[in-house]
Design a protein around this motif. Structure first.
Motif, PDB file in Angstrom:
ATOM      1  N   LEU A  59     -37.443  -8.819  30.019  1.00  0.00           N
ATOM      2  CA  LEU A  59     -38.412  -8.453  28.987  1.00  0.00           C
ATOM      3  C   LEU A  59     -39.598  -9.413  28.954  1.00  0.00           C
ATOM      4  N   GLN A  60     -39.363 -10.677  29.240  1.00  0.00           N
ATOM      5  CA  GLN A  60     -40.469 -11.650  29.306  1.00  0.00           C
ATOM      6  C   GLN A  60     -41.397 -11.337  30.481  1.00  0.00           C
ATOM      7  N   LEU A  61     -40.825 -10.928  31.609  1.00  0.00           N
ATOM      8  CA  LEU A  61     -41.647 -10.549  32.766  1.00  0.00           C
ATOM      9  C   LEU A  61     -42.470  -9.299  32.458  1.00  0.00           C
ATOM     10  N   LYS A  62     -41.850  -8.349  31.779  1.00  0.00           N
ATOM     11  CA  LYS A  62     -42.565  -7.127  31.400  1.00  0.00           C
ATOM     12  C   LYS A  62     -43.711  -7.451  30.451  1.00  0.00           C
ATOM     13  N   LEU A  63     -43.470  -8.338  29.493  1.00  0.00           N
ATOM     14  CA  LEU A  63     -44.497  -8.741  28.536  1.00  0.00           C
ATOM     15  C   LEU A  63     -45.616  -9.511  29.223  1.00  0.00           C
ATOM     16  N   ARG A  64     -45.269 -10.397  30.118  1.00  0.00           N
ATOM     17  CA  ARG A  64     -46.267 -11.206  30.835  1.00  0.00           C
ATOM     18  C   ARG A  64     -47.123 -10.348  31.766  1.00  0.00           C
ATOM     19  N   GLY A  65     -46.558  -9.247  32.259  1.00  0.00           N
ATOM     20  CA  GLY A  65     -47.284  -8.376  33.179  1.00  0.00           C
ATOM     21  C   GLY A  65     -48.304  -7.479  32.523  1.00  0.00           C
ATOM     22  N   ASN A  66     -48.407  -7.487  31.189  1.00  0.00           N
ATOM     23  CA  ASN A  66     -49.385  -6.678  30.451  1.00  0.00           C
ATOM     24  C   ASN A  66     -49.350  -5.205  30.856  1.00  0.00           C
ATOM     25  N   GLY A  67     -48.175  -4.631  30.908  1.00  0.00           N
ATOM     26  CA  GLY A  67     -48.045  -3.211  31.208  1.00  0.00           C
ATOM     27  C   GLY A  67     -47.967  -2.872  32.681  1.00  0.00           C
ATOM     28  N   MET A  68     -48.014  -3.861  33.545  1.00  0.00           N
ATOM     29  CA  MET A  68     -47.956  -3.604  34.985  1.00  0.00           C
ATOM     30  C   MET A  68     -46.520  -3.357  35.461  1.00  0.00           C
ATOM     31  N   TYR A  69     -45.541  -3.902  34.731  1.00  0.00           N
ATOM     32  CA  TYR A  69     -44.135  -3.810  35.151  1.00  0.00           C
ATOM     33  C   TYR A  69     -43.320  -3.037  34.133  1.00  0.00           C
ATOM     34  N   ASP A  70     -42.238  -2.449  34.624  1.00  0.00           N
ATOM     35  CA  ASP A  70     -41.261  -1.795  33.770  1.00  0.00           C
ATOM     36  C   ASP A  70     -39.880  -2.283  34.197  1.00  0.00           C
ATOM     37  N   VAL A  71     -38.868  -2.011  33.393  1.00  0.00           N
ATOM     38  CA  VAL A  71     -37.520  -2.488  33.686  1.00  0.00           C
ATOM     39  C   VAL A  71     -36.523  -1.338  33.636  1.00  0.00           C
ATOM     40  N   SER A  72     -35.458  -1.491  34.406  1.00  0.00           N
ATOM     41  CA  SER A  72     -34.353  -0.550  34.430  1.00  0.00           C
ATOM     42  C   SER A  72     -33.068  -1.365  34.557  1.00  0.00           C
ATOM     43  N   ALA A  73     -32.117  -1.114  33.654  1.00  0.00           N
ATOM     44  CA  ALA A  73     -30.885  -1.915  33.630  1.00  0.00           C
ATOM     45  C   ALA A  73     -29.676  -1.071  34.008  1.00  0.00           C
ATOM     46  N   GLU A  74     -28.719  -1.740  34.642  1.00  0.00           N
ATOM     47  CA  GLU A  74     -27.450  -1.118  35.014  1.00  0.00           C
ATOM     48  C   GLU A  74     -26.340  -2.114  34.714  1.00  0.00           C
ATOM     49  N   THR A  75     -25.341  -1.684  33.955  1.00  0.00           N
ATOM     50  CA  THR A  75     -24.198  -2.539  33.668  1.00  0.00           C
ATOM     51  C   THR A  75     -23.000  -2.059  34.461  1.00  0.00           C
ATOM     52  N   LYS A  76     -22.082  -2.978  34.703  1.00  0.00           N
ATOM     53  CA  LYS A  76     -20.868  -2.630  35.440  1.00  0.00           C
ATOM     54  C   LYS A  76     -19.800  -3.667  35.162  1.00  0.00           C
ATOM     55  N   THR A  77     -18.621  -3.413  35.648  1.00  0.00           N
ATOM     56  CA  THR A  77     -17.517  -4.359  35.569  1.00  0.00           C
ATOM     57  C   THR A  77     -17.230  -4.849  36.975  1.00  0.00           C
ATOM     58  N   ILE A  78     -17.139  -6.172  37.130  1.00  0.00           N
ATOM     59  CA  ILE A  78     -16.828  -6.739  38.443  1.00  0.00           C
ATOM     60  C   ILE A  78     -15.466  -7.432  38.380  1.00  0.00           C
ATOM     61  N   TYR A  79     -14.882  -7.612  39.526  1.00  0.00           N
ATOM     62  CA  TYR A  79     -13.588  -8.277  39.635  1.00  0.00           C
ATOM     63  C   TYR A  79     -13.799  -9.669  40.220  1.00  0.00           C
ATOM     64  N   PRO A  83     -32.719 -24.307  33.283  1.00  0.00           N
ATOM     65  CA  PRO A  83     -33.598 -24.038  32.146  1.00  0.00           C
ATOM     66  C   PRO A  83     -34.244 -22.656  32.273  1.00  0.00           C
ATOM     67  N   PHE A  84     -34.371 -21.972  31.135  1.00  0.00           N
ATOM     68  CA  PHE A  84     -34.881 -20.607  31.135  1.00  0.00           C
ATOM     69  C   PHE A  84     -36.306 -20.545  31.674  1.00  0.00           C
ATOM     70  N   ASN A  85     -37.150 -21.482  31.274  1.00  0.00           N
ATOM     71  CA  ASN A  85     -38.551 -21.455  31.728  1.00  0.00           C
ATOM     72  C   ASN A  85     -38.658 -21.596  33.242  1.00  0.00           C
ATOM     73  N   GLN A  86     -37.780 -22.367  33.832  1.00  0.00           N
ATOM     74  CA  GLN A  86     -37.767 -22.533  35.284  1.00  0.00           C
ATOM     75  C   GLN A  86     -37.401 -21.214  35.966  1.00  0.00           C
ATOM     76  N   GLN A  87     -36.425 -20.505  35.419  1.00  0.00           N
ATOM     77  CA  GLN A  87     -36.029 -19.216  35.978  1.00  0.00           C
ATOM     78  C   GLN A  87     -37.134 -18.183  35.795  1.00  0.00           C
ATOM     79  N   LEU A  88     -37.828 -18.239  34.650  1.00  0.00           N
ATOM     80  CA  LEU A  88     -38.924 -17.313  34.389  1.00  0.00           C
ATOM     81  C   LEU A  88     -40.064 -17.529  35.383  1.00  0.00           C
ATOM     82  N   GLU A  89     -40.435 -18.776  35.621  1.00  0.00           N
ATOM     83  CA  GLU A  89     -41.525 -19.073  36.564  1.00  0.00           C
ATOM     84  C   GLU A  89     -41.155 -18.666  37.987  1.00  0.00           C
TER      85      GLU A  89
END
Length: 131
Positions: free
Chosen positions: A69-89, A32-38
């Motif tokens: 994005l939920q963690l960033k929102l919950r942190g009230n400006g304390m956190y930021d995010v950086s994403a990296e995509t790739k292809t795996i085998y 469940p998403f909420n479990q992963q978020l917590e």
């Protein structure tokens, strides 16, 4: 000339091989998403870590982005995010259906999209003494 009939195989999809650190979360669509978020929030708050890494492949990529994005929102400006995509085998095992007692197992490699999102504390929060 006789036509060669293709062999029918049973495909066993193996899980991707990865190392798991204390600040890494591997997402799937089963929990469940909420479990992963917590869980992610607890690691950020209690672990005294400056960042966490959230990994996902294929259909779980959307959940990874949403969680970050939920963690960033919950942190009230304390956190930021950086994403990296790739292809795996990914490596799958193929066993023939016609002869299940056969020890012959072949493998195939396929590509899949993956994402890794880093959720980290903003430096200006550390300098101002908010943390």
């Amino acid at each position: 000339m006789a036509a060669v009939q293709p062999t029918k195989n049973k495909v066993k999809k193996n899980a991707p091989v990865h190392s798991k650190g204390i600040n890494e979360i591997y997402m799937d669509n089963k929990q469940p998403f909420n479990q992963q978020l917590e869980r992610a929030w607890r690691i950020l708050q209690e672990g005294n870590l400056d960042h966490i890494l959230i990994h996902g492949i294929g259909p779980a990529m959307q959940r990874v982005i949403n969680l970050a994005l939920q963690l960033k929102l919950r942190g009230n400006g304390m956190y930021d995010v950086s994403a990296e995509t790739k292809t795996i085998y990914l490596h799958d095992d193929l066993t023939p259906i016609d002869n299940p007692n056969s020890d012959v197992v072949t493998s195939q490699t396929r590509k899949n999209s993956a994402i890794c999102v880093k959720v980290f504390r903003k430096i200006d929060n550390i300098k101002m003494g908010k943390i």
